[in-house]
Design a protein around this motif. Structure first.
Motif, PDB file in Angstrom:
ATOM      1  N   LEU A   1     -27.391   7.682   9.182  1.00 16.66           N
ATOM      2  CA  LEU A   1     -27.932   6.331   9.107  1.00 16.66           C
ATOM      3  C   LEU A   1     -27.929   5.675  10.484  1.00 16.66           C
ATOM      4  N   LEU A   2     -26.835   5.830  11.234  1.00 15.25           N
ATOM      5  CA  LEU A   2     -26.742   5.216  12.561  1.00 15.25           C
ATOM      6  C   LEU A   2     -27.789   5.809  13.499  1.00 15.25           C
ATOM      7  N   ASN A   3     -28.030   7.108  13.389  1.00 17.93           N
ATOM      8  CA  ASN A   3     -29.038   7.746  14.234  1.00 17.93           C
ATOM      9  C   ASN A   3     -30.453   7.305  13.875  1.00 17.93           C
ATOM     10  N   ALA A   4     -30.631   6.879  12.639  1.00 22.70           N
ATOM     11  CA  ALA A   4     -31.968   6.451  12.203  1.00 22.70           C
ATOM     12  C   ALA A   4     -32.296   5.033  12.653  1.00 22.70           C
ATOM     13  N   LEU A   5     -31.267   4.285  13.081  1.00 23.99           N
ATOM     14  CA  LEU A   5     -31.507   2.924  13.571  1.00 23.99           C
ATOM     15  C   LEU A   5     -32.099   2.970  14.976  1.00 23.99           C
ATOM     16  N   PRO A   6     -32.911   1.964  15.344  1.00 19.20           N
ATOM     17  CA  PRO A   6     -33.386   1.892  16.729  1.00 19.20           C
ATOM     18  C   PRO A   6     -32.204   1.688  17.682  1.00 19.20           C
ATOM     19  N   SER A   7     -32.364   2.098  18.930  1.00 23.40           N
ATOM     20  CA  SER A   7     -31.245   2.004  19.868  1.00 23.40           C
ATOM     21  C   SER A   7     -30.924   0.553  20.234  1.00 23.40           C
ATOM     22  N   HIS A   8     -31.838  -0.371  19.941  1.00 26.11           N
ATOM     23  CA  HIS A   8     -31.534  -1.786  20.241  1.00 26.11           C
ATOM     24  C   HIS A   8     -30.876  -2.497  19.057  1.00 26.11           C
ATOM     25  N   ALA A   9     -30.621  -1.757  17.989  1.00 16.88           N
ATOM     26  CA  ALA A   9     -30.134  -2.400  16.755  1.00 16.88           C
ATOM     27  C   ALA A   9     -28.676  -2.865  16.886  1.00 16.88           C
ATOM     28  N   ILE A  10     -28.394  -3.943  16.164  1.00 19.78           N
ATOM     29  CA  ILE A  10     -27.026  -4.460  16.067  1.00 19.78           C
ATOM     30  C   ILE A  10     -26.559  -4.264  14.622  1.00 19.78           C
ATOM     31  N   PHE A  11     -25.367  -3.715  14.483  1.00 17.01           N
ATOM     32  CA  PHE A  11     -24.808  -3.459  13.156  1.00 17.01           C
ATOM     33  C   PHE A  11     -23.626  -4.394  12.905  1.00 17.01           C
ATOM     34  N   ILE A  12     -23.628  -5.035  11.746  1.00 18.45           N
ATOM     35  CA  ILE A  12     -22.530  -5.937  11.383  1.00 18.45           C
ATOM     36  C   ILE A  12     -21.988  -5.537  10.022  1.00 18.45           C
ATOM     37  N   ASN A  13     -20.670  -5.420   9.912  1.00 18.39           N
ATOM     38  CA  ASN A  13     -20.062  -5.153   8.606  1.00 18.39           C
ATOM     39  C   ASN A  13     -19.147  -6.305   8.203  1.00 18.39           C
ATOM     40  N   VAL A  14     -19.570  -7.042   7.174  1.00 12.91           N
ATOM     41  CA  VAL A  14     -18.740  -8.120   6.619  1.00 12.91           C
ATOM     42  C   VAL A  14     -18.369  -7.819   5.171  1.00 12.91           C
ATOM     43  N   GLY A  15     -18.648  -6.570   4.756  1.00 10.59           N
ATOM     44  CA  GLY A  15     -18.323  -6.205   3.373  1.00 10.59           C
ATOM     45  C   GLY A  15     -16.920  -5.635   3.283  1.00 10.59           C
ATOM     46  N   ARG A  16     -16.857  -4.318   3.208  1.00  8.59           N
ATOM     47  CA  ARG A  16     -15.567  -3.637   3.162  1.00  8.59           C
ATOM     48  C   ARG A  16     -15.591  -2.468   4.128  1.00  8.59           C
ATOM     49  N   GLY A  17     -14.420  -2.144   4.683  1.00 12.04           N
ATOM     50  CA  GLY A  17     -14.324  -1.116   5.707  1.00 12.04           C
ATOM     51  C   GLY A  17     -14.687   0.276   5.228  1.00 12.04           C
ATOM     52  N   ASN A  18     -14.535   0.538   3.929  1.00 10.70           N
ATOM     53  CA  ASN A  18     -14.817   1.881   3.419  1.00 10.70           C
ATOM     54  C   ASN A  18     -16.284   2.284   3.599  1.00 10.70           C
TER      55      ASN A  18
END
Lengths: 303, 303
Positions: free
Chosen positions: A203-220
């Motif tokens: 999934l991370l490789n499928a994102l554009p290289s300029h993408a910002i990822f935020i996780n506010v859900g759960r760490g799992n």
């Protein structure tokens, strides 16, 4: 007579707030054996669960209730969680961090510290595309803020398709299609067996290289070693994490020194007793009228 | 045949964009004596103004047109400025910085740098009161974002009272009443004779000590020494400035070392040729139909 047990480090404040709501016939107790209603933190409730004699309704003060989902635990009660109160806070957090990045606030602070009249061009939210991994009441609120800022909104969900602010919905197995071309990916997923490491290397490789990822859900939801690699190799531009597989984050965790990673420590949405009391009061009226309670948790789904 | 002179460092891009709009009968020129329409930066236009033989319409690509307001300059043309395009950008800037402060982003970055699992409680926008000093199209947009975040909005204006998102309007001489109890004060004023040092010691002292002040209008609105004192003495909590009395900010200016002051350097809203071209195209159609142009500047008022 309905009898309430409160299990929270804010028990005094909850007692005060609920007392001042003058709920009909409600009695307070501190004896687990004597109550039919419990209000509190899922972990404290979990510890007390075996002691309860006749629990009918348990109101969690958080959205995440994974501590109560263990299939070995009793389920002979109605569990409601806190919803509709965290979306606004999450939205302030998520858009605060997106704007922090786009407006290059840290870069400008550094320029100021070195007394340089520097004018790096800011990015803009307008026209960008945000992907929401999980679209419940929190995701819906994030979508509304994204719309206010003129953004496109994609949602990845198991089922619901009911929020007007989500432009396009995606479903399993189309998660790589969902993230393709996203400017921002925000995870708002609960901890369930289906959400484990959903944010993985693919999934991370499928994102554009300029993408910002935020996780506010759960760490799992995050394959943490894969995220470290993605940030180290510039597969994505930045990440903001509020939740982790292990909390507090261990001192030797590679996240502490991973570039372009900002961390906050499970603070993106605080459970304010004022807000939760409003939910409780609303549900209490339904409870004494024997009507279905709001925000019931499905033990099978886990949220 | 309408003939256009472009005076901008982005002239090539403007030419390309306007050409591709295929405007009827429009001719391009580089000769000031040969044009009836000018599109450009106010300062460049000011220098060229005496050379123009028959200017009919001048479209500024900025909102601020103070360079053209000098009463010694000719006024035998219709001046339009750029409006309706900066509100969105200003809103991203203002709420980016408000959220940066409320979410304690810098404090959390420091905690992360020292590997500390710290959980300072965030502030929230919801329920706060923002005061807009100046409510034109930019202020109106800021008001709409404030409403999205659940805030109360006060506006201080000379006249207009037409924006639904402004809860209460204040007028001269009630400026101290206007700022009383504000959580955030945002100045969006144009540079005119009436806006000089409107943010002075009296006004800063009337703000609550937790207030955050942001100036995205023009630097003349601030009594800069008074702001230095207010920040040094903790009369207000923080300030964010994008504009200054003198730009670039002189190297020996006390602002460089004033506590709780963040500065950006006249970048809160960039003039994007795509956006301005849309305005120009719209106005060009009105122009050739001999209809009143949009966003006309009143030389007496200065905006």
């Amino acid at each position: 007579m309905p009898t309430l047990l409160i299990l929270s480090s804010d028990a005094d404040e909850y007692t005060r707030l609920i007392e001042s709501a003058n709920l009909p016939n409600l009695k307070f107790t501190s004896d687990p054996k004597d109550c039919d209603i419990v209000l509190g933190e899922p972990r404290l409730i979990r510890n007390t669960l075996p002691l309860l004699s006749t629990p009918k309704w348990i109101q969690a003060i958080y959205a995440g209730v994974e501590s109560l989902m263990d299939s070995a635990l009793r389920r002979d009660y109605v569990l409601t969680n806190a919803r509709g109160v965290f979306g606004e806070l999450m939205s302030e957090y998520v858009f605060g961090y997106l704007l922090f990045h786009e407006k290059k606030i840290l870069e400008r602070i550094r320029a100021q510290e070195s007394k340089q009249w520097q004018r790096p061009q800011s990015g803009v939210l307008r026209g960008k595309t945000i992907g929401l991994l999980g679209v419940g009441s929190i995701g819906a609120y994030l979508a509304s803020t994204a719309k206010h800022f003129g953004m496109s909104v994609r949602g990845f969900t198991q089922e619901s398709e009911s929020f007007a602010d989500v432009d396009v919905y995606y479903h399993h197995p189309d998660i790589l299609k969902f993230v393709q071309g996203l400017d921002y990916l925000v995870t708002v997923l609960p901890r369930t067996k289906d959400t484990n490491k959903i944010v993985d290397a693919n999934l991370l490789n499928a994102l554009p290289s300029h993408a910002i990822f935020i996780n506010v859900g759960r760490g799992n939801a995050v394959d943490e070693p894969a995220l470290v690699v993605a940030l180290n190799e510039g597969k994505i531009a930045a990440a903001v994490l509020d939740v982790f597989a292990e909390e507090p984050l261990p001192q030797d965790h590679p996240f502490w020194t991973t570039p372009n990673l900002l961390m906050t420590f499970h603070t993106s949405a605080i459970s304010y007793p004022e807000n939760i009391t409003k939910l409780f009061v609303e549900n209490y009226h339904l409870y004494i009228e024997d009507k279905p309670l709001k925000y019931q948790v499905d033990f099978e789904k886990g949220y």
